[in-house]
Scaffold this motif. Structure first.
Motif, mmCIF file in Angstrom:
data_model
loop_
_atom_site.group_PDB
_atom_site.id
_atom_site.type_symbol
_atom_site.label_atom_id
_atom_site.label_comp_id
_atom_site.label_asym_id
_atom_site.label_seq_id
_atom_site.Cartn_x
_atom_site.Cartn_y
_atom_site.Cartn_z
ATOM 1 N N ASP A 76 60.944 41.138 35.915
ATOM 2 C CA ASP A 76 61.887 40.396 35.078
ATOM 3 C C ASP A 76 61.295 39.981 33.733
ATOM 4 N N GLY A 77 60.061 40.430 33.444
ATOM 5 C CA GLY A 77 59.435 40.147 32.159
ATOM 6 C C GLY A 77 58.602 38.888 32.115
ATOM 7 N N THR A 78 58.569 38.111 33.202
ATOM 8 C CA THR A 78 57.734 36.907 33.246
ATOM 9 C C THR A 78 56.320 37.265 33.683
ATOM 10 N N PHE A 79 55.377 36.377 33.359
ATOM 11 C CA PHE A 79 53.976 36.636 33.649
ATOM 12 C C PHE A 79 53.483 35.746 34.785
ATOM 13 N N TYR A 80 52.493 36.237 35.498
ATOM 14 C CA TYR A 80 51.776 35.449 36.487
ATOM 15 C C TYR A 80 50.321 35.905 36.496
ATOM 16 N N LYS A 81 49.448 35.140 37.143
ATOM 17 C CA LYS A 81 48.047 35.479 37.235
ATOM 18 C C LYS A 81 47.780 36.253 38.529
ATOM 19 N N SER A 82 47.400 37.509 38.384
ATOM 20 C CA SER A 82 46.941 38.260 39.546
ATOM 21 C C SER A 82 45.416 38.228 39.562
ATOM 22 N N LEU A 83 44.850 38.401 40.735
ATOM 23 C CA LEU A 83 43.401 38.344 40.899
ATOM 24 C C LEU A 83 42.877 39.712 41.294
ATOM 25 N N LEU A 84 41.840 40.164 40.599
ATOM 26 C CA LEU A 84 41.150 41.407 40.926
ATOM 27 C C LEU A 84 39.736 41.051 41.344
ATOM 28 N N LEU A 85 39.394 41.344 42.581
ATOM 29 C CA LEU A 85 38.078 41.024 43.131
ATOM 30 C C LEU A 85 37.323 42.316 43.398
ATOM 31 N N MET A 86 36.095 42.399 42.900
ATOM 32 C CA MET A 86 35.243 43.560 43.151
ATOM 33 C C MET A 86 33.939 43.063 43.762
ATOM 34 N N TRP A 87 33.451 43.769 44.766
ATOM 35 C CA TRP A 87 32.181 43.366 45.355
ATOM 36 C C TRP A 87 31.413 44.596 45.829
ATOM 37 N N SER A 88 30.107 44.455 45.897
ATOM 38 C CA SER A 88 29.231 45.563 46.276
ATOM 39 C C SER A 88 29.074 45.638 47.782
ATOM 40 N N ILE A 89 28.903 46.838 48.273
ATOM 41 C CA ILE A 89 28.592 47.074 49.681
ATOM 42 C C ILE A 89 27.274 47.843 49.739
ATOM 43 N N TYR A 90 26.411 47.434 50.626
ATOM 44 C CA TYR A 90 25.041 47.887 50.801
ATOM 45 C C TYR A 90 24.117 47.064 49.900
ATOM 46 N N ILE A 91 22.949 46.784 50.392
ATOM 47 C CA ILE A 91 22.012 45.956 49.655
ATOM 48 C C ILE A 91 21.423 46.724 48.477
#
Length: 281
Positions: A76-91
């Motif tokens: 509808d053209g309105t904005f909201y805050k989405s969250l993008l989470l990135m994380w590592s796997i393996y040491i």
């Protein structure tokens, strides 16, 4: 880049963490500012591992999370805050078994972290941010090197808030002094002139350990160089302490704040975080 005195972050009995910025090393620049993090009642949400066994047996340690809050448009053209989470796997280790390589997972949330959708592995991303142009740029975490002065850099861009990525392999990090290795870690800021700055921990040949530094790019993240002092030496953020995994942020007053982890060889020992502030880039 001038720095404030390095001051440990103390853990209070009430489970509050406090950063108190007291004075600059240079008498003509001083002010007080406090950042308080309330850890007394954290909100916990579960993110599905998609069948991954996160254990020491399989080396599937979750490390180095990176979270971006993105302005996202609804139908509808309105904005909201989405969250993008990135994380590592393996040491992050040179002793991993053959065939085991670090990867990254990504997850989306459209409801402030109450629930998440996990995607397939993309790449092991280090520093990232959404620029003023609306493009997200993310740097690979662990660049390889041609020689001890030149490190080819893969970086990724997205113009749709991370739904898809384009990989670029023409990046380069150049060091005047010889370097054994580096990690591009977590945070990036953009100045009004379009220049980009990111935290990294680097081991120079004149040092026995990794330490925290700031790298600069003036071409949109394609090439990077360390920030140097008037003598041509790299500016060491922590000055005297051995640190890595720094997070760099620009504060509302325009100053830069770096929060760093102190290095210890004992995995059962957690040392206080350190911070440093600069008022002149």
């Amino acid at each position: 880049m001038n720095h404030l005195k390095i001051i440990p972050l103390s853990k209070w009995p009430s489970l509050f963490l406090s950063l108190s910025i007291l004075s600059c090393l240079f008498s003509e620049k001083s002010y007080a500012q406090t950042l308080v993090i309330d850890a007394s009642a954290p909100r916990v949400t579960s993110i599905a591992s998609n069948g991954l066994d996160l254990s020491s047996t399989t080396y599937n340690y979750v490390r180095v999370p990176e979270l971006l809050a993105l302005d996202t448009m609804k139908a509808d053209g309105t904005f909201y805050k989405s969250l993008l989470l990135m994380w590592s796997i393996y040491i992050d280790s040179a002793t991993l078994p053959a065939g085991i390589t670090p990867k990254v997972k990504t997850a989306w949330s459209a409801n402030q972290g109450s629930s998440w959708t996990v995607s397939a592995n993309v790449a092991r991303l280090g520093s990232s941010m959404k620029t003023k142009s609306g493009k997200i740029i993310a740097l690979e975490f662990k660049p390889d090197y041609v020689d001890q002065h030149n490190f080819p850099l893969a970086y990724y861009t997205s113009v749709n808030n991370g739904s898809s990525w384009v990989k670029h392999t023409d990046g380069m990090i150049q060091f005047p002094q010889a370097v054994y290795g580096l990690r591009m870690h977590k945070s990036m800021i953009e100045e009004p002139d379009g220049s980009l700055y990111t935290s990294a921990y680097v081991r120079y040949t004149f040092s026995t350990t990794f330490r925290t530094y700031v790298l600069k790019s003036i071409d949109g993240g394609k090439t990077w160089q360390p920030m140097l002092n008037g003598s041509g030496a790299p500016i060491e953020i922590s000055q005297t302490s051995t640190t890595d995994e720094g997070s760099l942020a620009r504060c509302p007053d325009g100053s830069w704040l770096m929060v760093m982890k102190q290095v210890t060889s004992d995995p059962d020992v957690t040392l206080p975080l350190l911070y440093s502030r600069s008022t002149n880039k």
